[in-house]
Design a protein around this motif. Structure first.
Motif, PDB file in Angstrom:
ATOM      1  N   ILE A 612     -25.293 -36.228   6.869  1.00 28.52           N
ATOM      2  CA  ILE A 612     -24.359 -36.764   5.673  1.00 28.52           C
ATOM      3  C   ILE A 612     -22.983 -37.325   6.361  1.00 28.52           C
ATOM      4  CG2 ILE A 612     -23.112 -35.768   3.901  1.00 28.52           C
ATOM      5  CD1 ILE A 612     -25.958 -35.777   3.491  1.00 28.52           C
ATOM      6  N   THR A 613     -22.572 -38.201   6.083  1.00 32.49           N
ATOM      7  CA  THR A 613     -21.250 -39.048   6.218  1.00 32.49           C
ATOM      8  C   THR A 613     -20.515 -39.524   5.145  1.00 32.49           C
ATOM      9  OG1 THR A 613     -22.268 -41.318   6.166  1.00 32.49           O
ATOM     10  CG2 THR A 613     -22.655 -40.141   8.268  1.00 32.49           C
ATOM     11  N   SER A 614     -19.591 -40.096   5.164  1.00 36.22           N
ATOM     12  CA  SER A 614     -18.849 -40.394   4.075  1.00 36.22           C
ATOM     13  C   SER A 614     -19.338 -41.592   3.262  1.00 36.22           C
ATOM     14  CB  SER A 614     -17.391 -41.195   4.628  1.00 36.22           C
ATOM     15  OG  SER A 614     -17.625 -42.395   5.504  1.00 36.22           O
ATOM     16  N   LYS A 615     -20.630 -42.033   3.829  1.00 34.64           N
ATOM     17  CA  LYS A 615     -21.232 -43.069   2.681  1.00 34.64           C
ATOM     18  C   LYS A 615     -21.743 -42.366   1.575  1.00 34.64           C
ATOM     19  CE  LYS A 615     -20.657 -46.529   5.743  1.00 34.64           C
ATOM     20  NZ  LYS A 615     -21.422 -47.347   6.137  1.00 34.64           N
ATOM     21  N   VAL A 616     -22.066 -40.870   1.534  1.00 30.34           N
ATOM     22  CA  VAL A 616     -22.195 -40.438   0.316  1.00 30.34           C
ATOM     23  C   VAL A 616     -21.331 -40.594  -0.553  1.00 30.34           C
ATOM     24  CG1 VAL A 616     -23.766 -38.601   1.591  1.00 30.34           C
ATOM     25  CG2 VAL A 616     -21.355 -38.273   0.972  1.00 30.34           C
ATOM     26  N   ARG A 700     -24.246 -50.041   3.354  1.00 32.36           N
ATOM     27  CA  ARG A 700     -22.893 -49.670   2.473  1.00 32.36           C
ATOM     28  C   ARG A 700     -21.755 -50.002   3.327  1.00 32.36           C
ATOM     29  NH1 ARG A 700     -25.177 -43.698   1.106  1.00 32.36           N
ATOM     30  NH2 ARG A 700     -27.186 -44.330   0.627  1.00 32.36           N
ATOM     31  N   PRO A 701     -20.527 -50.557   2.687  1.00 30.62           N
ATOM     32  CA  PRO A 701     -19.243 -50.684   3.425  1.00 30.62           C
ATOM     33  C   PRO A 701     -18.675 -49.512   3.229  1.00 30.62           C
ATOM     34  CG  PRO A 701     -19.329 -51.480   1.094  1.00 30.62           C
ATOM     35  CD  PRO A 701     -20.743 -51.281   1.326  1.00 30.62           C
ATOM     36  N   ASN A 702     -17.710 -49.076   4.008  1.00 28.99           N
ATOM     37  CA  ASN A 702     -16.636 -48.103   3.931  1.00 28.99           C
ATOM     38  C   ASN A 702     -15.631 -48.046   2.895  1.00 28.99           C
ATOM     39  OD1 ASN A 702     -14.549 -49.452   5.256  1.00 28.99           O
ATOM     40  ND2 ASN A 702     -15.579 -49.081   7.479  1.00 28.99           N
TER      41      ASN A 702
END
Length: 717
Positions: A612-616, A700-702
């Motif tokens: 799980i990363t910030s992309k969620v 997805r972009p950050n």
């Protein structure tokens, strides 16, 4: 401070009030003579008074001169900072001559902090990369005045304000000081105490202060060890012990600009702000390198991803200033050095460098003592009995001491430290129960707990969240609350306090007059400009959490209920720290022990068994934006929407992609807008939202890229 650059002799110098009404400071040093005067005159008797506010003033019935008009590096409560006054820091901790930092009102009526060094200068607060209309300042009040009141509230004519962590405590002395390190702080102390405690500071990230480490050097910050400076590889300190002087190269090029003698060394996690030769957008690394190679005065170049994420931008640097280590920086820096120069891995990757003084050699003294003959067995038994008795007494005392006293003392000390360092206070459960009128007015509810409206004794309206599943111990709760309290961004909800008492865990937040975005989605007051501003502000808040915080924070539950709106409908992301509060220590190798979030807004990453990363959060943000623009909930099938849907049950994301592909954007617009919207901004926002909800998280972009794409369209419009 009069005669700041060359202070007068502290023993035999005199401050005299002359018959003419002039206040004169005379030096008793070798030079002697008058070094400062108030430049006043009076035909009637003049008197010099020191008021309880700290103002020293000369009067003959009206004020002829007062110290409040001439601050040095400090403001006292009720002392105004005006268009004609400013604060200038000291040179160092023990050198009170004029330093490099200045607090003043700029020509655009905004209160700013400026670094004015020996060779360069530049404002660093508000952050210079923000445009004036993006840091919530009012530019059109030309009165230019700011005051700290005795209770700990600061307010400026440009609409900037804050409260100290001990706000409302009357029997407390306060001062606002621009310190020699460039940070603006408020200090408080109780009457009779000699200890000043920090109760507010403007920047929690000290490496964003310009000039702290000088030219050709890097600033690193560790919350446990503080700030440190180090030279760029290939450079050495110019003045050992004085980092403001920066670093100089310990090499020379034989002919200054011979390509065969030059190479570039890559530095990881390094950013230098400003002093670009030029900016080359959407270029390759090879072209960027060649550009710097062709410029003899180019010291290195920054190469970082652009908003699209497909290409990168090039920033050749003619000066290496304002450098700092930033683990979230999405780019690389290449410094120009001779080919024959070599470096260790630690020099290129190490984020901080600490130099400890050598341990002094311990000299063992040769001493002998004469001993008397004693009865060996009897002496042993006596000593054994004494030692055992002593051990028993010590054990009993320690058990009593630690069980009865230690927990209270440790908790009290931790609370005092937390209040001073995080800028918020600890409330008792009884205080919050009274402030909420026995938790009678509920204003929000979620998986994390229930939120109530409350009024504090100082008449501040706040929101109190009672955590329902906070099973952590008090020490863990205070550690996590400390993390959340240090997070400070205009688009993140501000936390003013907390309660950790017995089984009760409560958080005290600023109150948002307009409620949540969910409550306003269908409101005609939420016109297009406000909706676009909410999209930009929410993206900025999440980008700060993901990339600029000292600790890595994922929100894990981005939804309209967690985006709150102030009186001007400006967004603030809420509940961004509760995932940490609820399950401290359950993060293992970037994976979470359980699925988090709300159905409809959750990214597919949660069920893919991948890290799980910030992309969620990026995915959830995209869903929220689609819902805000269309009025369609992600849990609602489109066939129930009448003329806006098809007969089959198509969910929000596929439906939106289909409408965009078919150029039917007008069918997607929320009915509450009544056709009044900016078409170009709508197209960009739809495109960005659909990029955010890609199934593949790598597509997805950050959040910083989202901000850049939206701001570029806003500026074009």
């Amino acid at each position: 401070m009069a005669n700041r650059e060359v202070p007068v002799n502290g023993r035999r110098s005199t401050l005299s009030l002359l018959d003419s009404g002039n206040l004169v400071l005379t030096d008793a040093g070798d030079a002697g003579g008058e070094v400062w005067s108030s430049g006043t005159s009076s035909t009637s008797a003049a008197e010099l008074h020191l008021s309880d506010t700290g103002n020293l003033f000369l009067t003959n019935g009206s004020v002829l001169w007062q110290s409040f008009d001439s601050p040095t590096d400090t403001l006292l409560p009720q002392q105004p900072l005006t268009r004609n006054t400013f604060l200038i820091s000291a040179r160092s901790q023990y050198n009170y001559s004029t330093g490099f930092y200045k607090l003043y009102f700029d020509n655009d009526n905004v209160l700013r902090l400026l670094f004015d060094g020996p060779s360069v200068s530049g404002a660093y607060w508000p952050f210079p990369w923000l445009q004036s209309d993006h840091f919530d300042r009012f530019l059109y009040n030309s009165s230019r005045i700011a005051v700290l009141d005795p209770l700990g509230r600061f307010q400026s004519s440009d609409n900037y304000s804050f409260y100290t962590s001990d706000y409302g405590v009357a029997a407390t002395q306060r001062r606002m000081t621009l310190d020699f390190d460039g940070n603006l702080r408020v200090y408080s102390r109780e009457l009779g105490s000699i200890v000043w405690a920090v109760t507010w500071e403007v920047l929690s990230t000290p490496c964003f202060i310009h000039g702290v480490c000088g030219n050709n050097s890097l600033c690193s910050y560790d919350p446990t060890k503080g700030r440190s400076c180090s030279c760029v590889p290939g450079y050495v300190p110019k003045v050992p012990g004085d980092w403001s002087a920066g670093c100089v190269p310990d090499f020379t090029f034989s002919d200054g600009c011979v390509a065969d003698e030059i190479r570039f060394v890559k530095l990881q996690y390094v950013d230098f702000y400003g002093y670009d030769y030029n900016v080359i957008y959407n270029t390759s690394l090879a072209k960027c390198r060649q550009t710097c190679l062709n410029l003899c005065n180019c010291r290195g170049f920054q190469y970082r991803a652009s908003g699209s994420g497909r290409m990168s931008d090039c920033y050749p640097k003619i000066e290496l200033l304002n450098g700092h280590n930033l683990s979230s920086f999405p780019g690389e820096f290449f410094v120009k050095v001779p080919k024959n120069k070599t470096f260790t891995v630690d020099q290129l990757v190490k984020s901080t460098q600490y130099t400890c003084p050598p341990t002094p050699e311990v000299k063992v003294l040769d001493r002998t003592y004469s001993k008397k003959l004693k009865n060996g067995p009897l002496n042993f038994m006596l000593w054994f009995a004494c030692v055992m008795g002593g051990i028993e007494m010590v054990v009993v005392f320690l058990v009593w001491f630690f069980l009865i006293k230690n927990q209270q003392d440790v908790t009290s000390a931790h609370q005092s430290h937390l209040n001073a360092t995080t800028g918020f206070k600890r409330f008792t459960y009884k205080e919050l129960k009274k402030a909420t009128r026995n938790f009678s007015k509920e204003i929000g509810r979620g998986a994390g707990g229930i939120v109530y409206k409350a009024v504090l004794p100082d008449d501040r309206v706040v929101a109190v969240k009672v955590l329902s599943n906070a099973t952590t111990g008090e020490a863990d709760f205070l550690a996590e609350a400390s993390t959340i309290g240090r997070v400070n961004h205009i688009n993140l909800i501000g936390m003013w306090g907390y309660c950790a008492e017995g089984k009760h865990r409560l958080l005290v937040y600023e109150f948002m007059e307009r409620g949540s975005l969910a409550q306003n989605l269908s409101s005609p007051e939420l016109h297009w400009k406000r909706r676009f501003d909410i999209a930009v502000g929410t993206a900025k808040g999440l980008a700060y959490l993901h990339e600029e915080c000292l600790e890595w924070i994922l929100h894990c539950d981005v939804k309209p209920q967690n985006i709150l709106l102030d009186s001007d409908y400006q967004p603030k992301v809420a509940d961004f720290g509760l995932s940490k509060l609820m399950d401290r220590g359950k993060v293992r190798n970037s994976t979470f022990s359980r699925i988090r979030g709300t159905r409809g807004y959750m990214a597919p990453d949660w069920v893919s068994n991948l890290p799980i990363t910030s992309k969620v959060d990026v995915y959830s943000y995209g869903i929220v934006m689609l819902e805000m623009m269309t009025g369609i909930s992600p849990t609602t099938s489109v066939d129930s929407l009448g003329s806006r849907g098809d007969a089959n049950k198509i969910q929000l994301v596929p439906w939106a992609r289909n409408k965009k592909t078919g150029s039917h954007l007008e069918e997607m617009v929320h009915p509450a807008l009544r056709g009044d919207y900016n078409l170009k901004q709508m197209e960009v926002l739809i495109e960005v939202a659909l990029k955010c909800v890609e199934e593949d998280k790598n597509a997805r972009p950050n959040m910083s890229q989202v901000v850049e794409m939206l701001l570029r369209q806003e500026n074009d419009s």
